[in-house]
Design an enzyme around this catalytic site. Structure first.
Site, mmCIF file in Angstrom:
data_model
loop_
_atom_site.group_PDB
_atom_site.id
_atom_site.type_symbol
_atom_site.label_atom_id
_atom_site.label_comp_id
_atom_site.label_asym_id
_atom_site.label_seq_id
_atom_site.Cartn_x
_atom_site.Cartn_y
_atom_site.Cartn_z
ATOM 1 N N ASP A 155 0.909 -1.191 0.039
ATOM 2 C CA ASP A 155 -0.109 -0.066 0.029
ATOM 3 C C ASP A 155 0.860 1.322 0.051
ATOM 4 O O ASP A 155 1.630 1.555 0.969
ATOM 5 C CB ASP A 155 -0.956 -0.038 1.285
ATOM 6 C CG ASP A 155 -1.998 1.119 1.203
ATOM 7 O OD1 ASP A 155 -1.273 2.280 1.026
ATOM 8 O OD2 ASP A 155 -2.887 1.022 1.536
ATOM 9 N N HIS A 156 0.942 1.874 -1.107
ATOM 10 C CA HIS A 156 2.043 2.864 -1.339
ATOM 11 C C HIS A 156 1.998 4.033 -0.150
ATOM 12 O O HIS A 156 3.005 4.739 0.252
ATOM 13 C CB HIS A 156 2.269 3.376 -2.658
ATOM 14 C CG HIS A 156 1.177 4.354 -3.042
ATOM 15 N ND1 HIS A 156 0.118 4.242 -3.507
ATOM 16 C CD2 HIS A 156 1.315 5.829 -3.164
ATOM 17 C CE1 HIS A 156 -0.553 5.435 -3.789
ATOM 18 N NE2 HIS A 156 0.113 6.542 -3.402
ATOM 19 N N HIS B 172 -5.756 2.955 1.251
ATOM 20 C CA HIS B 172 -4.774 3.817 1.902
ATOM 21 C C HIS B 172 -5.578 4.708 3.052
ATOM 22 O O HIS B 172 -4.848 4.776 4.086
ATOM 23 C CB HIS B 172 -4.719 5.081 0.869
ATOM 24 C CG HIS B 172 -4.288 4.670 -0.492
ATOM 25 N ND1 HIS B 172 -3.260 3.527 -0.563
ATOM 26 C CD2 HIS B 172 -4.586 4.818 -1.710
ATOM 27 C CE1 HIS B 172 -2.988 3.369 -1.910
ATOM 28 N NE2 HIS B 172 -3.693 4.166 -2.597
HETATM 29 C C1 BG6 Z 1 -3.863 5.322 -6.038
HETATM 30 C C2 BG6 Z 1 -5.385 5.413 -6.491
HETATM 31 O O1 BG6 Z 1 -3.747 4.145 -5.177
HETATM 32 O O2 BG6 Z 1 -3.517 6.153 -4.983
HETATM 33 C C3 BG6 Z 1 -5.263 6.723 -7.269
HETATM 34 O O3 BG6 Z 1 -5.422 4.451 -7.172
HETATM 35 C C4 BG6 Z 1 -4.659 7.840 -6.301
HETATM 36 O O4 BG6 Z 1 -6.471 6.947 -7.758
HETATM 37 C C5 BG6 Z 1 -3.494 7.667 -5.660
HETATM 38 O O5 BG6 Z 1 -4.832 9.135 -7.170
HETATM 39 C C6 BG6 Z 1 -3.188 8.639 -4.762
HETATM 40 O O6 BG6 Z 1 -1.819 8.558 -4.413
HETATM 41 P P1 BG6 Z 1 -0.925 9.744 -3.999
HETATM 42 O O7 BG6 Z 1 0.315 9.179 -3.619
HETATM 43 O O8 BG6 Z 1 -0.838 10.699 -5.110
HETATM 44 O O9 BG6 Z 1 -1.689 10.340 -3.056
#
Ligand code: BG6
Length: 483
Positions: free
Chosen positions: A177-178, A240
């Site tokens: 989960d990044h 997230h």
């Molecule tokens: C991704 C979603 O996991 O996370 C996207 O699929 C979203 O829809 C993105 O835009 C948001 O990540 P960050 O790092 O830009 O906040």
């Protein structure tokens, strides 16, 4: 005090889907930056694997171009660039057939850590895992890395876990989960558990409510196909925002290690009250401020998919009894901004009559952009004329506090290196993933059954009016979405 960076042992990292978008934009630049920072061990090898036939040289050219586009600083580090190119190799492998696997097995070194990054669509996860096993490429110590979408609902998540589990042990599976790789998200744990100040107040005695906002200014353009089948609840909340909620509310783990942290997160998910329609608001952006509408980017002209969702959530346990957590996330909002806002209760007794007009203490943990912390406090307004009070922010931007040299590495830099180190702390465990789906699914079913339609909101706004009402009815107010 400066702590030691934990070294990374030599490795063979195989990236399936190495010529795809994620690899080009994120994985390869992240690996290169680790090389720039001097954290790529001698003997590290990155092996691209994809269906396309490419020579090693053609893959190196592909990577050079990707770096030129997504990591332009690479040109200023010719020595590291050369070393990075030398670490690359490539092999055509058929994920659904038998071609290429024997060659891959031969390329990998016997006593070196093997990591397989599945940067491919989820329909190939099981296929690749099975073949890595069948061709004896995966060793008992190999790691396999997968990333969302990790299922579409509880059933599909269980099926995915079972499929991966048939080939790999849980301690070998790294579910990314990044958000957990983001420095500021990890900082949440540091703020809570490395300071004695907050934890005694972090409960229903002192906290009135918490707001978690992840606002995006971009729309769904280019990803309409995927997004329209998903929607904001599945795309952002199940993963997230759930992680943000868990890290904000979990009990202090006895140690910062994978199972201790993940056990505590799991307890939070299990303690969540079931979601109810009346505590949810869905929205879909329409054209505004020169921007196209959601429906312009998806095939179905009558799509009911939400590009915004707001929820009132309760963590039904001792610490958080009666404290609402308001979550909201959406696309095409006024600005890109993510924050966690802890709104404290007012002092139990006011010795200043003016106090009634003053707001409560509010702790804002800003995740992006310009990460930092602000504590809103009440102080005396200077000068004579009675005891007048005013609110001031005690503001700390991490970039300012840590100086110019402060560079927040991309989430993938940290996560890939943790895979190699064998540290699963920042990865989701299978049970956590399933519990999160089990909590989400009934709300989706209820929306469907009720024929719930998302409320329209203007592109560039703060979301639908009903999201404001979700707090108003409790006598509360969202913090403005602003940069
Ligand atoms: C991704 C979603 O996991 O996370 C996207 O699929 C979203 O829809 C993105 O835009 C948001 O990540 P960050 O790092 O830009 O906040």
């Amino acid at each position: 005090m400066v702590s030691r960076v934990i070294p990374v042992p030599p490795f063979d990292l195989v990236i399936f889907g190495a010529t795809g978008d994620l690899a080009r934009r994120k994985l390869l630049p992240a690996l290169f930056r680790r090389m720039q920072e001097g954290q790529m061990p001698e003997g590290a090898r990155i092996i691209g694997a994809a269906r396309r036939k490419l020579s090693r040289k053609a893959f190196q050219d592909f990577v050079r171009e990707a770096l030129a586009e997504f990591e332009p600083s690479a040109a200023q580090s010719p020595k590291q660039l050369k070393a990075f190119m030398q670490s690359l190799d490539y092999l055509a492998v058929d994920a659904k057939g038998d071609t290429g696997w024997t060659g891959l097995g031969k390329k990998l070194r016997p006593d070196t850590i093997r990591a397989f990054y599945l940067s491919v669509g989820p329909s190939l996860f099981g296929e690749i895992a099975t073949r890595l096993n069948k061709h004896d490429i995966a060793t008992p110590d190999s790691r396999i890395v997968v990333e969302k979408p990790l299922g579409h609902d509880l059933n599909s998540a269980q099926a995915l876990n079972a499929r991966l589990g048939a080939c790999f042990d849980e301690r070998q599976i790294y579910r990314i989960d990044h958000y957990l790789g983001k420095e500021t998200v990890q900082n949440l744990m540091a703020i809570r558990f490395a300071n004695a100040l907050f934890e005694p107040l972090w409960n229903s005695h002192y906290v009135d409510h918490v707001q978690i906002t992840v606002a995006e200014s971009l729309g769904v353009e280019g990803r309409g196909g995927y997004y329209d089948r998903s929607g904001a609840l599945r795309d952002m909340v199940q993963n997230h925002m759930m992680q943000l909620l868990c890290l904000t509310t979990m009990e202090p783990p006895a140690k910062f290690n994978a199972d201790f942290v993940r056990d505590e997160k799991l307890k939070v998910i299990r303690a969540l009250e079931p979601l109810r329609i009346k505590d949810s608001v869905r929205g879909q952006y329409r054209a505004g401020g020169g921007e196209a509408s959601y429906l312009d980017h998806v095939e179905n002209p009558d799509s009911h998919t939400e590009s915004f969702v707001a929820l009132k959530v309760e963590v039904d346990n001792w610490r958080w009894a009666g404290v609402p957590f308001y979550l909201r996330t959406g696309k095409r909002l006024r600005t890109r901004m993510s924050e966690i806002v802890v709104v404290c209760k007012k002092p139990p007794h006011s010795i200043f009559p003016e106090m009634a007009a003053q707001g409560p203490n509010v702790l804002v943990i800003r995740l992006q952009p310009d990460e930092g912390i602000t504590l809103h406090m009440t102080i005396k307004e200077p000068g004579p004329g009675g005891m007048r009070l005013t609110e001031v922010p005690l503001d700390m931007s991490f970039a300012e506090a840590l100086g110019d040299g402060h560079h927040a590495p991309d989430a993938y830099e940290r996560l890939i290196m943790d895979v190699i180190r064998g540290d699963q702390t920042l990865f989701m465990r299978g049970d956590e993933l399933e519990e999160a789906w089990a909590w989400i699914d009934p709300l989706i079913a209820a929306w469907t059954e009720a024929g719930d339609r998302p409320k329209p909101y203007d592109a560039g706004s703060s979301g639908p009016e009903d999201a404001l009402a979700l707090l108003h009815r409790d006598g509360r107010k969202w913090r403005e979405i602003e940069s």
